[in-house]
Design an enzyme around this catalytic site. Structure first.
Site, PDB file in Angstrom:
ATOM      1  N   CYS A   1      -6.431   4.335  -2.891  1.00 11.15           N
ATOM      2  CA  CYS A   1      -6.538   2.964  -2.375  1.00 11.15           C
ATOM      3  C   CYS A   1      -7.757   2.208  -2.894  1.00 11.15           C
ATOM      4  O   CYS A   1      -7.646   1.162  -3.529  1.00 11.15           O
ATOM      5  CB  CYS A   1      -6.573   2.993  -0.847  1.00 11.15           C
ATOM      6  SG  CYS A   1      -5.120   3.718  -0.088  1.00 11.15           S
TER       7      CYS A   1
ATOM      8  N   HIS B   1     -10.717  -2.531   2.274  1.00 10.86           N
ATOM      9  CA  HIS B   1     -11.016  -1.141   1.871  1.00 10.86           C
ATOM     10  C   HIS B   1     -12.017  -1.041   0.725  1.00 10.86           C
ATOM     11  O   HIS B   1     -11.938  -0.149  -0.118  1.00 10.86           O
ATOM     12  CB  HIS B   1      -9.729  -0.399   1.510  1.00 10.86           C
ATOM     13  CG  HIS B   1      -9.786   1.053   1.887  1.00 10.86           C
ATOM     14  ND1 HIS B   1      -8.754   1.926   1.635  1.00 10.86           N
ATOM     15  CD2 HIS B   1     -10.752   1.786   2.500  1.00 10.86           C
ATOM     16  CE1 HIS B   1      -9.074   3.133   2.068  1.00 10.86           C
ATOM     17  NE2 HIS B   1     -10.279   3.067   2.604  1.00 10.86           N
TER      18      HIS B   1
ATOM     19  N   ASP C   1       0.843  -1.189   0.000  1.00 10.69           N
ATOM     20  CA  ASP C   1       0.000   0.000   0.000  1.00 10.69           C
ATOM     21  C   ASP C   1       0.885   1.248   0.000  1.00 10.69           C
ATOM     22  O   ASP C   1       1.640   1.479   0.935  1.00 10.69           O
ATOM     23  CB  ASP C   1      -0.916   0.004   1.232  1.00 10.69           C
ATOM     24  CG  ASP C   1      -2.052   1.012   1.119  1.00 10.69           C
ATOM     25  OD1 ASP C   1      -1.827   2.096   0.563  1.00 10.69           O
ATOM     26  OD2 ASP C   1      -3.161   0.710   1.586  1.00 10.69           O
TER      27      ASP C   1
ATOM     28  N   ASP D   1      -0.896  -0.384  -4.826  1.00 11.21           N
ATOM     29  CA  ASP D   1      -2.056   0.348  -5.314  1.00 11.21           C
ATOM     30  C   ASP D   1      -1.715   1.733  -5.871  1.00 11.21           C
ATOM     31  O   ASP D   1      -2.404   2.255  -6.728  1.00 11.21           O
ATOM     32  CB  ASP D   1      -3.138   0.457  -4.237  1.00 11.21           C
ATOM     33  CG  ASP D   1      -2.638   1.013  -2.913  1.00 11.21           C
ATOM     34  OD1 ASP D   1      -1.426   1.326  -2.801  1.00 11.21           O
ATOM     35  OD2 ASP D   1      -3.445   1.122  -1.971  1.00 11.21           O
TER      36      ASP D   1
END
Length: 517
Positions: free
Chosen positions: A94, A144, A45, A327
């Site tokens: 994200c 998420h 991430d 991402d």
């Protein structure tokens, strides 16, 4: 208790010792899966490719400071398969990326235009294809895709994703949470709102990797079906305060000089949303933040090495497709911005590596314009599984294998609002070819251009806007036309962010439609 250097070494030894398997069970499992590859998808991430040690993409040189990156396992892995060295995130945020990863669709098609929305589950997603094909699935880490509230992330009403359609086909093992970025004293959920802690002093990515190794070992012993596992680490996403980073890694970068990049700007970008602006005190902390970012990345690399070591020692490596990606990246003051959600290379360019021994040539570097929308069809293409009809990306499996074939002419990027709220005025669209980036904002700010054109070969830090250059008039007009054509093909009408709220959600941050229904 936070991880000390001593406990770090103890954990390393314990993890290595714990890789031993029942040899007979492993051989049986490998034989049963011989004709159908396993899949291990590992996602970081906010790890930009410019902060990976193997990546020398800025005119065959490291990005400023990245020569200090300590990523030996990723560096080795990059030489064992294919490295897509132009990979980008279509929307460098994200939830938008993760929605594209799952659906194979662009942001305006799946509707995840900002963070903290809930994705519609009524479509064929990656997990559905894998489950329908008989794979034993697992999802571990950050999800998420289930939020419908800004903030309050630790409330189990928001962090637990119940079994059913909102897991998007990942119907097997589940050890996940919706969203947070605190890495000590944290937890995951399985089948209830009960918070299951990783344990005292456990750094979250270490705990998640432990869960993955235990699941892999258990699956190898009991199942004759091939596996498909996704591991989604939260690092190296901020916050980069010392308490959020293992001391043993932090100390490694304590004296490393990480100066501002060549395209650093002391004033905030006029188009920056609230997540992208930098205060004076934050600018003063940028170098310290970078050190902790690299510390997190080195830990991530160590955990990735643990996974690769397990596959080798278990005999599963030969028939397991391993994918590593991220991402989006992190600006760290470049172009007067922090965070993501912009077309500049620091935010948009991501690592994307695939290894499959004997099927993908080792050391291959592919310059196809792969973007997030191509990930799902490419992985399914390698696995010889059916690609859902609503997928908008391209199957680049032949490119991965080194067999040529069709490839995208460019990557199409979309900025559809502020990072996580319905503030308008930050929307943009862009194209990235192998050489150029062209971008246009929906609304012009009085103190900044509305259009941008960069020659990323001649100007790898994107410091010179060529929109007014007579020499580049032809390429500018060409890319303007291609952008309009691509938007038209997707029914992307370039709306204000609040328009999506009013037309594509139920008023409670749950997506009910997208540009194509």
């Amino acid at each position: 208790m936070k991880m000390t250097r001593r406990s770090f070494m103890q954990n390393t030894c314990a993890a290595t010792a714990g890789l031993a398997l029942n040899g007979l069970a492993t051989r049986l499992y490998a034989a049963a899966s011989e004709k159908r590859p396993n899949l291990l998808f590992v996602l970081a991430d906010q790890l930009g490719v410019n902060h990976c040690g193997y990546a020398e993409y800025w005119n065959d040189a490291h990005y400023a400071g990245a020569q200090n990156a300590a990523t030996p396992n990723l560096d080795r892995f990059a030489g064992e398969g294919v490295n897509f060295n132009h990979a980008v995130s279509n929307t460098p945020v994200c939830s938008a990326f993760r929605s594209t990863w799952m659906t194979g669709q662009h942001t305006t098609s799946h509707g995840m235009v900002i963070n903290e929305l809930r994705l519609r589950p009524d479509r064929d997603c990656l997990g559905h294809v894998l489950t329908d094909a008989g794979y034993e699935t697992a999802y571990i880490g950050k999800w998420h895709l289930y939020a419908n509230k800004l903030g309050d992330h630790f409330n189990p009403d928001n962090s637990f994703v119940p079994r059913g359609p909102n897991r998007l086909g990942f119907d097997g093992y589940w050890a996940a949470y919706n969203f947070h970025h605190i890495y000590y004293d944290t937890y995951y959920h399985t089948e209830s709102k009960e918070k299951i802690p990783y344990g005292p002093g456990v750094f979250e990515p270490d705990g998640q990797t432990d869960l993955a190794l235990r699941w892999l070992e258990d699956t190898a012993r009991r199942s004759k079906r091939p596996f498909a596992a996704a591991i989604s680490w939260g690092t190296p996403h901020d916050p980069w305060n010392d308490e959020n980073v293992p001391a043993a890694y932090r100390e490694r970068f304590g004296d490393v000089a990480l100066d501002q990049p060549p395209n650093y700007r002391p004033a905030n970008d006029p188009y920056a949303d609230g997540w992208a602006v930098l205060s004076r005190s934050e600018r003063d902390r940028l170098e310290h933040w970078r050190r902790n970012y690299y510390a997190m990345t080195t830990n991530l690399d160590w955990n990735f090495g643990r996974l690769m070591q397990y596959l080798e020692q278990s005999g599963l490596a030969e028939n397991t497709i391993v994918v590593f990606g991220s991402d989006h990246g992190e600006m760290f003051g470049a172009q007067g911005r922090r965070a993501k959600n912009i077309f500049y290379d620091e935010a948009a360019r991501i690592p994307f590596l695939i290894r499959w021994p004997g099927r993908i040539p080792a050391g291959r570097v592919c310059d196809a314009c792969l973007s997030a929308v191509d990930i799902m069809p490419t992985v399914l293409g390698l696995m010889d599984l059916k690609i859902p009809s609503r997928v908008e990306g391209m199957n680049l499996a032949d490119q991965a294998r080194g067999q040529g074939g069709a490839e995208p002419e460019f990557a199409f990027l979309q900025g559809t609002g502020a990072t996580a709220n319905w503030q308008t005025g930050h929307e943009w669209r862009a194209l990235r070819t192998k050489r150029h980036t062209y971008a246009r904002f929906r609304v012009r700010r009085p103190d900044a251009p509305q259009e941008y054109l960069f020659d990323n070969v001649a100007d790898p830090y994107q410091r010179t806007n060529l929109v007014s250059s007579a020499e580049h008039r032809t390429i500018l007009e060409e890319l303007r036309g291609k952008l309009a054509q691509k938007m038209g093909s997707l029914n992307d009408t370039f709306e204000a962010s609040s328009w999506y709220r009013d037309h594509w959600t139920d008023g409670n941050r749950i997506i009910v439609r997208g540009a194509r229904g």
